[in-house]
Design a protein around this motif. Structure first.
Motif, PDB file in Angstrom:
ATOM      1  N   ILE A  22     -72.012  -2.626  41.729  1.00 14.36           N
ATOM      2  CA  ILE A  22     -72.835  -1.720  40.830  1.00 14.36           C
ATOM      3  C   ILE A  22     -74.019  -2.146  40.502  1.00 14.36           C
ATOM      4  O   ILE A  22     -74.118  -3.300  39.936  1.00 14.36           O
ATOM      5  N   ASP A  23     -74.965  -1.158  40.132  1.00 15.35           N
ATOM      6  CA  ASP A  23     -76.220  -1.703  39.443  1.00 15.35           C
ATOM      7  C   ASP A  23     -76.398  -0.675  38.595  1.00 15.35           C
ATOM      8  O   ASP A  23     -76.722   0.510  38.760  1.00 15.35           O
ATOM      9  N   ALA A  24     -76.121  -1.019  37.190  1.00 13.69           N
ATOM     10  CA  ALA A  24     -76.262  -0.079  36.046  1.00 13.69           C
ATOM     11  C   ALA A  24     -76.234  -0.955  34.757  1.00 13.69           C
ATOM     12  O   ALA A  24     -75.825  -2.103  34.734  1.00 13.69           O
ATOM     13  N   ASP A  25     -76.749  -0.370  33.910  1.00 15.56           N
ATOM     14  CA  ASP A  25     -76.130  -0.940  32.287  1.00 15.56           C
ATOM     15  C   ASP A  25     -74.788  -0.682  32.008  1.00 15.56           C
ATOM     16  O   ASP A  25     -74.154   0.100  32.720  1.00 15.56           O
ATOM     17  N   SER A  26     -74.590  -1.064  30.815  1.00 15.25           N
ATOM     18  CA  SER A  26     -73.122  -1.181  30.574  1.00 15.25           C
ATOM     19  C   SER A  26     -72.647   0.228  29.935  1.00 15.25           C
ATOM     20  O   SER A  26     -71.624   0.463  29.553  1.00 15.25           O
ATOM     21  N   THR A  27     -73.565   1.049  29.670  1.00 15.80           N
ATOM     22  CA  THR A  27     -73.412   2.624  29.041  1.00 15.80           C
ATOM     23  C   THR A  27     -72.914   3.612  30.411  1.00 15.80           C
ATOM     24  O   THR A  27     -72.003   4.206  30.152  1.00 15.80           O
ATOM     25  N   ASP A  28     -72.827   2.813  31.460  1.00 15.00           N
ATOM     26  CA  ASP A  28     -72.034   3.038  32.629  1.00 15.00           C
ATOM     27  C   ASP A  28     -70.778   2.570  32.669  1.00 15.00           C
ATOM     28  O   ASP A  28     -70.500   1.378  32.939  1.00 15.00           O
ATOM     29  N   SER A  29     -69.662   3.429  32.404  1.00 15.95           N
ATOM     30  CA  SER A  29     -68.589   2.742  32.020  1.00 15.95           C
ATOM     31  C   SER A  29     -67.639   1.986  33.283  1.00 15.95           C
ATOM     32  O   SER A  29     -67.104   1.168  33.253  1.00 15.95           O
ATOM     33  N   ASP A  30     -68.263   2.312  34.610  1.00 18.68           N
ATOM     34  CA  ASP A  30     -67.619   1.546  35.708  1.00 18.68           C
ATOM     35  C   ASP A  30     -68.258   0.375  35.594  1.00 18.68           C
ATOM     36  O   ASP A  30     -67.346  -0.601  35.794  1.00 18.68           O
ATOM     37  N   GLN A  31     -69.501   0.141  35.580  1.00 19.19           N
ATOM     38  CA  GLN A  31     -70.032  -1.172  35.172  1.00 19.19           C
ATOM     39  C   GLN A  31     -69.459  -1.958  33.963  1.00 19.19           C
ATOM     40  O   GLN A  31     -68.986  -3.050  34.277  1.00 19.19           O
ATOM     41  N   LEU A  34     -65.802  -3.086  35.210  1.00 16.58           N
ATOM     42  CA  LEU A  34     -65.664  -4.009  36.257  1.00 16.58           C
ATOM     43  C   LEU A  34     -66.470  -5.487  36.063  1.00 16.58           C
ATOM     44  O   LEU A  34     -65.907  -6.561  36.001  1.00 16.58           O
ATOM     45  N   ALA A  35     -67.402  -5.462  35.028  1.00 18.25           N
ATOM     46  CA  ALA A  35     -68.101  -6.560  34.585  1.00 18.25           C
ATOM     47  C   ALA A  35     -67.472  -7.262  33.545  1.00 18.25           C
ATOM     48  O   ALA A  35     -67.459  -8.435  33.462  1.00 18.25           O
ATOM     49  N   GLY A  36     -66.608  -6.388  32.604  1.00 18.65           N
ATOM     50  CA  GLY A  36     -66.298  -6.987  31.194  1.00 18.65           C
ATOM     51  C   GLY A  36     -67.217  -7.518  30.620  1.00 18.65           C
ATOM     52  O   GLY A  36     -67.192  -8.636  29.790  1.00 18.65           O
ATOM     53  N   PHE A  37     -68.640  -6.831  30.357  1.00 19.31           N
ATOM     54  CA  PHE A  37     -69.827  -7.368  29.744  1.00 19.31           C
ATOM     55  C   PHE A  37     -70.722  -5.900  29.123  1.00 19.31           C
ATOM     56  O   PHE A  37     -70.705  -5.142  30.034  1.00 19.31           O
ATOM     57  N   ASP A  38     -71.065  -6.316  28.200  1.00 18.66           N
ATOM     58  CA  ASP A  38     -72.035  -5.045  27.403  1.00 18.66           C
ATOM     59  C   ASP A  38     -73.388  -5.595  27.287  1.00 18.66           C
ATOM     60  O   ASP A  38     -73.638  -6.440  26.518  1.00 18.66           O
ATOM     61  N   VAL A 138     -64.477   4.643  42.964  1.00 21.60           N
ATOM     62  CA  VAL A 138     -62.821   4.071  43.033  1.00 21.60           C
ATOM     63  C   VAL A 138     -62.719   3.565  41.777  1.00 21.60           C
ATOM     64  O   VAL A 138     -61.526   3.584  41.248  1.00 21.60           O
ATOM     65  N   ILE A 139     -63.844   2.949  41.189  1.00 20.80           N
ATOM     66  CA  ILE A 139     -63.574   2.248  39.672  1.00 20.80           C
ATOM     67  C   ILE A 139     -63.297   3.347  38.776  1.00 20.80           C
ATOM     68  O   ILE A 139     -62.343   3.195  37.820  1.00 20.80           O
ATOM     69  N   THR A 140     -63.944   4.634  38.914  1.00 23.29           N
ATOM     70  CA  THR A 140     -63.466   5.659  38.087  1.00 23.29           C
ATOM     71  C   THR A 140     -62.286   6.249  38.174  1.00 23.29           C
ATOM     72  O   THR A 140     -61.556   6.512  37.251  1.00 23.29           O
ATOM     73  N   LEU A 331     -63.247   5.314  28.278  1.00 27.23           N
ATOM     74  CA  LEU A 331     -64.522   4.541  28.185  1.00 27.23           C
ATOM     75  C   LEU A 331     -65.379   5.850  28.242  1.00 27.23           C
ATOM     76  O   LEU A 331     -66.566   5.741  27.228  1.00 27.23           O
ATOM     77  N   ASP A 332     -65.359   6.738  28.910  1.00 25.00           N
ATOM     78  CA  ASP A 332     -66.177   8.100  28.962  1.00 25.00           C
ATOM     79  C   ASP A 332     -65.242   9.303  28.269  1.00 25.00           C
ATOM     80  O   ASP A 332     -64.097   9.168  28.405  1.00 25.00           O
TER      81      ASP A 332
END
Lengths: 391, 391
Positions: A22-31, A34-38, A138-140, A331-332
């Motif tokens: 995933i390449d996104a900031d954490s406003t992307d809920s999958d990110q 998955l990352a557990g980081f904001d 798949v994360i969604t 989250l969304d």
């Protein structure tokens, strides 16, 4: 919260990909999931059984090491960034850094979300990495099924939502009716904006934030996504749709009520009763094993039997029931599953809205929305707010 | 507002693309800017000299026809959607609909933003459409230069920001100091959360919303992106960073002040003076023709001369000046131009923050941030708020 990534492991096995990226900031809920980081700026998360984060700069590095659940946290500088910039320029260096990062984990093929950034994908493909977007993400899909902890987060946000709805209803109730039916409060016309402010302040006091809320009267309400504006009028339905996010947990709730100050017209009263019946029919259909389409069909059946147009009977309809029956919430505010013609099988732990409604610029709009969780043997309605039109 | 798309026309000429295509919801500011339309779900905008919108469903159709500045508004159903679903399935049909939409305008090659969704791009490429991501995003580049109307929007958001900062400062000023230096207000410990609530309610009352705000004390403040939490303490610097968005115009402001209740330590006082000097140096360098890198260098010069680490002197630094000097502000709170090592030439109409700061978990954090617009002969500081440490 520690998500269960067994489904993700299975997905990687099935698709024969070395990892999920995933390449996104954490406003992307999958990110965020998955990352557990904001973090407010884009970063990379690689899942290959373990979770690895990569940040362009040092800014988030220390916090990510402390706060995220990732197994490793690295920066561009850890992959010869300066040398690669000299060789390939600032933009050109990125794909080399990313490929180096993947290679360090032996990852040469990745599955990615459908909305993965094209430029990153093209850069990786140029470096020989296989990049395959999946369909729904798949994360969604994993996020659609909530843990007990996540359900409690939604429930908590819904309590705040009910406090905000009560504040809005109270404003409408205590307003007086002035000339031409305009509502009046605190020596001023009662406007959509004033009611929204009351809702938003109430939510803030309950630890929730929100970007938007809908308080729509008259012809504004005939458009399901119109936020509403200007003076509110007696005798016309006012749609109040509130979808707050808990600022701590980041989970949403969602609820709509339609209020009428004073006597509604006969059509509005009929539409309201019909919409309550459509809602009952949806809840009767809501259980594990049923599909989102089944629930949607139950609503369409009620409306169509009463002669109201739906998108099922006419895919160009602009009045009647012109949206789907509901959507997942987490989250969304809009996520899987879908309660629509394309809605798949429902499972315990799915948190969904049920929100039938009718719209016509000549009449206004009616919508009633509850939020519920699918359980082993049916559903639990998470909403505790009376369904009643006249205030 | 009617943006000037001459630069976009020139870009399409240069790159020999038939059109520019965005697939995003309107939280993507490029989409909002190009489409002139606000929608919560993704839709397509094609620019080929004119602007064409395409919506998956009917939901936003009527409102888009009324509210957007687009020359045409269409839906999937206008491109044989039902037949294509039968032939290719729900997911497969999308690329056929999109290719049909592009073809109807004679568009066979598109430039797209760098973060354009991969799945859409792969689908179009499969249909023979050439899809090329640009580097920074030409729309993002166009957005960097503000019209007078946009500058007024930022100015208005900044007035709300100053009201919120004053409310936060007032809370700190009127707090008493209890045992162990904890601040005390309204018979309770004064926390980061309490100050943030005051900020957020003040912003709401001024027509602004915000997702996040930073009120960080002690070691929290040593991490530039830590939002802060828990009790606030006398004698320690408290970073208050507020970046609201005007709910009507959608434009942001951004400002940071650092406050200390009572006497700061000698190091904190020195850091504050040094950061004020770094800020002055940045403003001296801020003018059209200078680059973002020049402005950033001016700040690094001051800090490095005083013996403080910067990312310029050590790209792995975790204390000292560990972020860039500033960023553009507009529809996004972080946008072009960059005041960083990769910052290009500054132009009149660029709205930027100047925000030097120093960080160390042993000391805490100091940051001072103003927002300014580059003018024909220098800059205008849009910030009207005293720079003063001790409250």
């Amino acid at each position: 919260m520690d998500p269960d990534f067994a489904k993700l492991d299975a997905y990687l096995d099935e698709t024969d990909a070395d990892g999920y990226l995933i390449d996104a900031d954490s406003t992307d809920s999958d990110q965020y999931y998955l990352a557990g980081f904001d973090a407010p700026d884009p970063f990379l998360t690689l899942y290959d059984g373990e979770t690895h984060l990569l940040f362009p700069r040092s800014l988030e590095f220390g916090r990510a090491k402390r706060e995220s659940r990732a197994d490793s946290v690295e920066r561009y500088v850890d992959f010869d960034h300066a040398e690669l910039v000299e060789e390939h320029g600032t933009e050109g260096a990125v794909s080399h850094v990313l490929a180096g990062f993947l290679d360090s984990y032996g990852v040469h093929s990745v599955a990615v979300p459908p909305r993965f950034p094209l430029r990153t994908a093209d850069g990786l493909r140029d470096r020989g990495v296989e990049v395959t977007p999946d369909t729904d993400g798949v994360i969604t899909e994993i996020r659609a099924t909530k843990t007990d902890e996540e359900i409690e987060h939604v429930r908590a946000a819904q309590r705040a939502n009910e406090a905000a709805m009560a504040a809005a209803e109270e404003l409408l109730r205590t307003a007086s009716v002035a000339d031409e039916g305009h509502l009046w409060f605190d020596a001023a016309p009662l406007t959509s904006e004033r009611v929204k402010e009351e809702i938003e302040v109430t939510l803030l006091r309950h630890g929730c934030s929100l970007d938007e809320t809908i308080v729509a009267c008259g012809s504004d309400a005939a458009d399901p996504h119109d936020r509403g504006s200007g003076p509110l009028t007696a005798g016309e339905p006012v749609i109040v749709d509130i979808f707050p996010r808990d600022k701590t947990t980041k989970y949403h709730a969602d609820m709509t009520r339609t209020f009428c100050k004073g006597e509604p017209t006969e059509t509005v009263a009929e539409w309201y009763d019909l919409t309550e019946r459509a809602m009952d029919a949806a809840f009767e259909a809501l259980e594990p094993g049923a599909t989102g389409e089944d629930v949607h069909d139950a609503v369409c059946d009620v409306y169509e039997a009463a002669g109201e147009p739906t998108l099922r009977s006419d895919d160009r309809a602009e009045t009647g029931f012109i949206h789907s029956t509901g959507h997942g919430v987490g989250l969304d505010v809009h996520e899987l599953p879908r309660l629509s013609p394309s809605g798949g099988e429902l499972e315990p732990g799915h948190v969904v809205t049920i929100e039938p409604g009718l719209y016509d610029p000549e009449v206004g709009g009616i919508r009633i929305e509850d939020i519920a969780v699918v359980t082993e043997d049916g559903y639990e309605n998470l909403t505790d707010y009376e369904v009643s039109l006249v205030v």
